[in-house]
Write an enzyme that holds these catalytic residues in place. Structure first.
Site, PDB file in Angstrom:
ATOM      1  N   GLY A 283       0.823  -1.207   0.000  1.00 25.30           N
ATOM      2  CA  GLY A 283       0.000   0.000   0.000  1.00 25.30           C
ATOM      3  C   GLY A 283       0.855   1.255   0.000  1.00 25.30           C
ATOM      4  O   GLY A 283       1.749   1.409   0.838  1.00 25.30           O
TER       5      GLY A 283
ATOM      6  N   GLY B 133      -0.348   4.338   0.451  1.00 17.65           N
ATOM      7  CA  GLY B 133      -1.115   5.426   1.067  1.00 17.65           C
ATOM      8  C   GLY B 133      -0.226   6.142   2.072  1.00 17.65           C
ATOM      9  O   GLY B 133       1.006   5.986   2.072  1.00 17.65           O
TER      10      GLY B 133
ATOM     11  N   GLU C 181     -18.607  16.994   4.170  1.00 13.37           N
ATOM     12  CA  GLU C 181     -17.678  17.690   3.267  1.00 13.37           C
ATOM     13  C   GLU C 181     -18.131  17.547   1.819  1.00 13.37           C
ATOM     14  O   GLU C 181     -18.038  18.493   1.030  1.00 13.37           O
ATOM     15  CB  GLU C 181     -16.255  17.153   3.466  1.00 13.37           C
ATOM     16  CG  GLU C 181     -15.733  17.466   4.872  1.00 13.37           C
ATOM     17  CD  GLU C 181     -14.244  17.192   5.082  1.00 13.37           C
ATOM     18  OE1 GLU C 181     -13.503  17.098   4.101  1.00 13.37           O
ATOM     19  OE2 GLU C 181     -13.840  17.072   6.245  1.00 13.37           O
TER      20      GLU C 181
HETATM   21  C1  LIG Z   1     -13.107  11.424   0.939  1.00 16.08           C
HETATM   22  C2  LIG Z   1     -12.156  11.314   2.094  1.00 16.08           C
HETATM   23  C3  LIG Z   1     -11.767  12.439   2.795  1.00 16.08           C
HETATM   24  C4  LIG Z   1     -10.883  12.360   3.864  1.00 16.08           C
HETATM   25  N1  LIG Z   1     -10.539  13.501   4.534  1.00 16.08           N
HETATM   26  C5  LIG Z   1      -9.619  13.433   5.508  1.00 16.08           C
HETATM   27  C6  LIG Z   1      -9.186  14.611   6.166  1.00 16.08           C
HETATM   28  O1  LIG Z   1      -9.655  15.713   5.872  1.00 16.08           O
HETATM   29  N2  LIG Z   1      -8.219  14.494   7.111  1.00 16.08           N
HETATM   30  C7  LIG Z   1      -7.653  13.287   7.440  1.00 16.08           C
HETATM   31  O2  LIG Z   1      -6.749  13.229   8.269  1.00 16.08           O
HETATM   32  N3  LIG Z   1      -8.078  12.146   6.874  1.00 16.08           N
HETATM   33  C8  LIG Z   1      -9.033  12.188   5.910  1.00 16.08           C
HETATM   34  N4  LIG Z   1      -9.464  11.043   5.307  1.00 16.08           N
HETATM   35  C9  LIG Z   1      -8.953   9.752   5.797  1.00 16.08           C
HETATM   36  C10 LIG Z   1      -7.567   9.449   5.252  1.00 16.08           C
HETATM   37  O3  LIG Z   1      -7.486   9.772   3.880  1.00 16.08           O
HETATM   38  C11 LIG Z   1      -7.260   7.981   5.495  1.00 16.08           C
HETATM   39  O4  LIG Z   1      -7.353   7.752   6.875  1.00 16.08           O
HETATM   40  C12 LIG Z   1      -5.868   7.615   5.002  1.00 16.08           C
HETATM   41  O5  LIG Z   1      -5.776   7.774   3.604  1.00 16.08           O
HETATM   42  C13 LIG Z   1      -5.500   6.188   5.378  1.00 16.08           C
HETATM   43  O6  LIG Z   1      -4.212   5.928   4.916  1.00 16.08           O
HETATM   44  P1  LIG Z   1      -3.774   4.421   4.614  1.00 16.08           P
HETATM   45  O7  LIG Z   1      -2.338   4.508   4.200  1.00 16.08           O
HETATM   46  O8  LIG Z   1      -4.136   3.541   5.726  1.00 16.08           O
HETATM   47  O9  LIG Z   1      -4.703   3.969   3.402  1.00 16.08           O
HETATM   48  P2  LIG Z   1      -4.916   4.581   1.975  1.00 16.08           P
HETATM   49  O10 LIG Z   1      -4.524   6.002   1.909  1.00 16.08           O
HETATM   50  O11 LIG Z   1      -6.296   4.208   1.595  1.00 16.08           O
HETATM   51  O12 LIG Z   1      -3.882   3.761   1.082  1.00 16.08           O
HETATM   52  C14 LIG Z   1      -4.039   2.389   0.842  1.00 16.08           C
HETATM   53  C15 LIG Z   1      -3.285   2.057  -0.437  1.00 16.08           C
HETATM   54  O13 LIG Z   1      -3.349   0.640  -0.628  1.00 16.08           O
HETATM   55  C16 LIG Z   1      -3.590   0.368  -1.979  1.00 16.08           C
HETATM   56  N5  LIG Z   1      -4.263  -0.926  -2.055  1.00 16.08           N
HETATM   57  C17 LIG Z   1      -5.437  -1.287  -1.509  1.00 16.08           C
HETATM   58  N6  LIG Z   1      -5.710  -2.573  -1.769  1.00 16.08           N
HETATM   59  C18 LIG Z   1      -4.676  -3.032  -2.498  1.00 16.08           C
HETATM   60  C19 LIG Z   1      -4.346  -4.314  -3.049  1.00 16.08           C
HETATM   61  N7  LIG Z   1      -5.140  -5.386  -2.906  1.00 16.08           N
HETATM   62  N8  LIG Z   1      -3.188  -4.449  -3.724  1.00 16.08           N
HETATM   63  C20 LIG Z   1      -2.345  -3.381  -3.872  1.00 16.08           C
HETATM   64  N9  LIG Z   1      -2.592  -2.165  -3.374  1.00 16.08           N
HETATM   65  C21 LIG Z   1      -3.739  -1.997  -2.683  1.00 16.08           C
HETATM   66  C22 LIG Z   1      -4.456   1.524  -2.464  1.00 16.08           C
HETATM   67  O14 LIG Z   1      -4.306   1.699  -3.864  1.00 16.08           O
HETATM   68  C23 LIG Z   1      -3.903   2.701  -1.665  1.00 16.08           C
HETATM   69  O15 LIG Z   1      -2.930   3.404  -2.374  1.00 16.08           O
HETATM   70  C24 LIG Z   1     -10.358  11.096   4.247  1.00 16.08           C
HETATM   71  C25 LIG Z   1     -10.746   9.950   3.547  1.00 16.08           C
HETATM   72  C26 LIG Z   1     -11.631  10.050   2.485  1.00 16.08           C
HETATM   73  C27 LIG Z   1     -12.031   8.819   1.742  1.00 16.08           C
END
Ligand SMILES: Cc1cc2nc3c(=O)[nH]c(=O)nc-3n(C[C@H](O)[C@H](O)[C@H](O)COP(=O)(O)OP(=O)(O)OC[C@H]3O[C@@H](n4cnc5c(N)ncnc54)[C@H](O)[C@@H]3O)c2cc1C
Length: 423
Positions: free
Chosen positions: A15, A17, A174
């Site tokens: 991931g 993210g 939002e």
């Molecule tokens: C619309 C929206 C608005 C938001 N606004 C805010 C805000 O204002 N402030 C804030 O702090 N947070 C906000 N958030 C929450 C924040 O974006 C998330 O908490 C954060 O992105 C989580 O990070 P992560 O690295 O866990 O996952 P993610 O950012 O979701 O990253 C996960 C990654 O894994 C990859 N992935 C998933 N499954 C697979 C697979 N099977 N194989 C390969 N790759 C895969 C995806 O492509 C992605 O790139 C918001 C979320 C959303 C949806």
């Protein structure tokens, strides 16, 4: 045969993210090779997805090439593939395209996905707001509906311009605020022949209030800010069924609406369930204080997929970008510590406050000691905290320019539809 790690220990990060990037960055000086895998070749800055859906920002402001982020980090290689399985016993990950890879350390940052809670028709007809693809799809659909109504005004009464948004949490509020600004500031000029006053934006929340995580005065402020922007707020109501043009509420009311935006819930990546680890609410993987998975000190889960309890306060941390980034960085540091023969440390979250925007100049902030902010100062605080989350200095500069320009000019340059059948 799985490809084996030779030489230095291999850290596989699943991931790209906030969590995955944070972990990879903190391994810059560690004596390890890092492989970061994501099904996309870009990192998505989710907090700005509404601005893409409502044409305020271009996709390149919200998606950043993952490979580009690690040009200065020779021990990281970025691979684009979908993860299909994780075998903690064999220390092995399998992928859709390439053969399996083994790891010495694993960081799982696969995030979450939308949960429709089995609402009839939602999976087929609702527009979620979680990925860049979702934002672009919603933008295209809304432009298409306004264009269709402009050609055939009888569609207005059928609900072509109406949007129902499900969920009174940050995603729903939002989205509603951003759509209202698009409708009331831009579409009234773009479509002078369409009756703007008949274009309804309805926010439906099952609980008694919107923004339940905030103090009452911030809830009241957010409701009024939405209503001032022409959003109808319905609390104590839930959506029972969805078709392409109708939304049925639990009390039997049928709303004519060709667009339903789903902001009502998330569940962890389905791969969480295959780990054999303890799962908590939303299928999130319970982690130890140092973010590793019980009985697997070499495996860490971070971000939205993880159920993280703050070592300082004992509370479960919300699914936020700042939590994911800090947890990813902490997991990276703990791997580096283990490699250096040191003990791992329990994760401590630095809480900069819970915040959400409603529209331009309207936001709410609640600090963990109870102090609150609203309006323009809260909007600026949101901007400052979220700019810091952007991947590179270049991204930050671009976001500042785009936001400032949009603030002055009210321009939304992305308001065009490009379809596949054009020559
Ligand atoms: C619309 C929206 C608005 C938001 N606004 C805010 C805000 O204002 N402030 C804030 O702090 N947070 C906000 N958030 C929450 C924040 O974006 C998330 O908490 C954060 O992105 C989580 O990070 P992560 O690295 O866990 O996952 P993610 O950012 O979701 O990253 C996960 C990654 O894994 C990859 N992935 C998933 N499954 C697979 C697979 N099977 N194989 C390969 N790759 C895969 C995806 O492509 C992605 O790139 C918001 C979320 C959303 C949806």
């Amino acid at each position: 045969m799985p490809e084996r790690s030779k030489g230095r220990p291999r850290v596989v990060i699943l991931g790209g993210g906030f969590g995955g990037i944070g972990a990879a960055r903190k391994l810059k000086d560690a004596d390890v090779d890092v492989v970061l895998v994501d099904e996309h070749d870009y990192h998505t800055f989710q907090p700005l997805l509404y601005q893409v859906a409502t044409d305020l920002l271009d996709t390149s402001s919200v998606g950043h090439p993952l490979r580009d982020l690690f040009h200065d980090q020779p021990n990281v290689s970025v691979k684009q593939d979908a993860v299909t399985g994780i075998d903690l016993g064999k220390h092995q990950v399998s992928f859709k395209e390439v053969g399996p890879r083994t790891y010495d350390y694993l960081v799982i940052g696969l995030g979450a996905r939308v949960n429709f809670f089995g609402v009839e028709g939602a999976a087929e007809h609702a527009f979620p707001m979680y990925t860049l693809y979702d934002a672009v799809t919603l933008r295209t659909h809304i432009l298409e509906r306004w264009g269709a109504a402009d050609r055939d005004p009888s569609l207005v009464a059928d609900g072509a311009l109406n949007v129902v948004i499900v969920g009174g949490g940050p995603t729903g509020v939002e989205s509603a605020g951003a759509l209202a600004e698009l409708y009331r500031n831009e579409f009234d000029k773009d479509y002078p022949d369409l009756p703007q006053d008949q274009a309804r934006i309805i926010l439906v929340e099952a609980g008694p209030v919107i923004f339940s995580m905030f103090k009452k005065k911030l809830q009241t402020y957010a409701k009024k800010a939405l209503e001032d922007r022409g959003v109808e707020v319905m609390t104590g109501e839930s959506v029972k069924a969805i078709t392409p043009t109708r939304v049925t509420l639990a009390d039997g009311t049928v709303l004519n609406a060709h667009t339903l935006v789903w902001g009502a819930g998330l569940e962890a990546s389905p791969l969480a369930g295959s780990l054999g680890a303890e799962l908590q609410r939303g299928n999130r993987v319970a982690v130890e204080p140092d973010l590793s998975i019980a009985e697997h000190p070499e495996v860490f889960a971070v971000g939205d997929i993880a159920w993280i309890t703050d070592a300082k306060t004992g509370r479960v941390l919300p699914q936020l970008g700042s939590v994911a980034l800090q947890a990813g960085e902490w997991a990276g540091k703990n791997i580096a510590r283990r490699q250096a023969g040191k003990k791992t440390e329990p994760f401590e979250y630095t809480d900069k406050g819970t915040m959400a925007t409603i529209g331009r100049g309207a936001a709410v902030v609640q600090f963990h000691r109870g102090r609150t902010m609203k309006g323009e100062p809260a909007f600026l605080a949101w901007g400052a905290v979220h700019l810091a989350l952007l991947s590179t200095g270049e991204d930050r500069a671009k976001a500042v320019v785009d936001w400032t320009w949009a603030g002055f000019s009210h321009e939304r340059p992305g308001r065009i539809s490009v379809s596949a059948d054009e020559e």
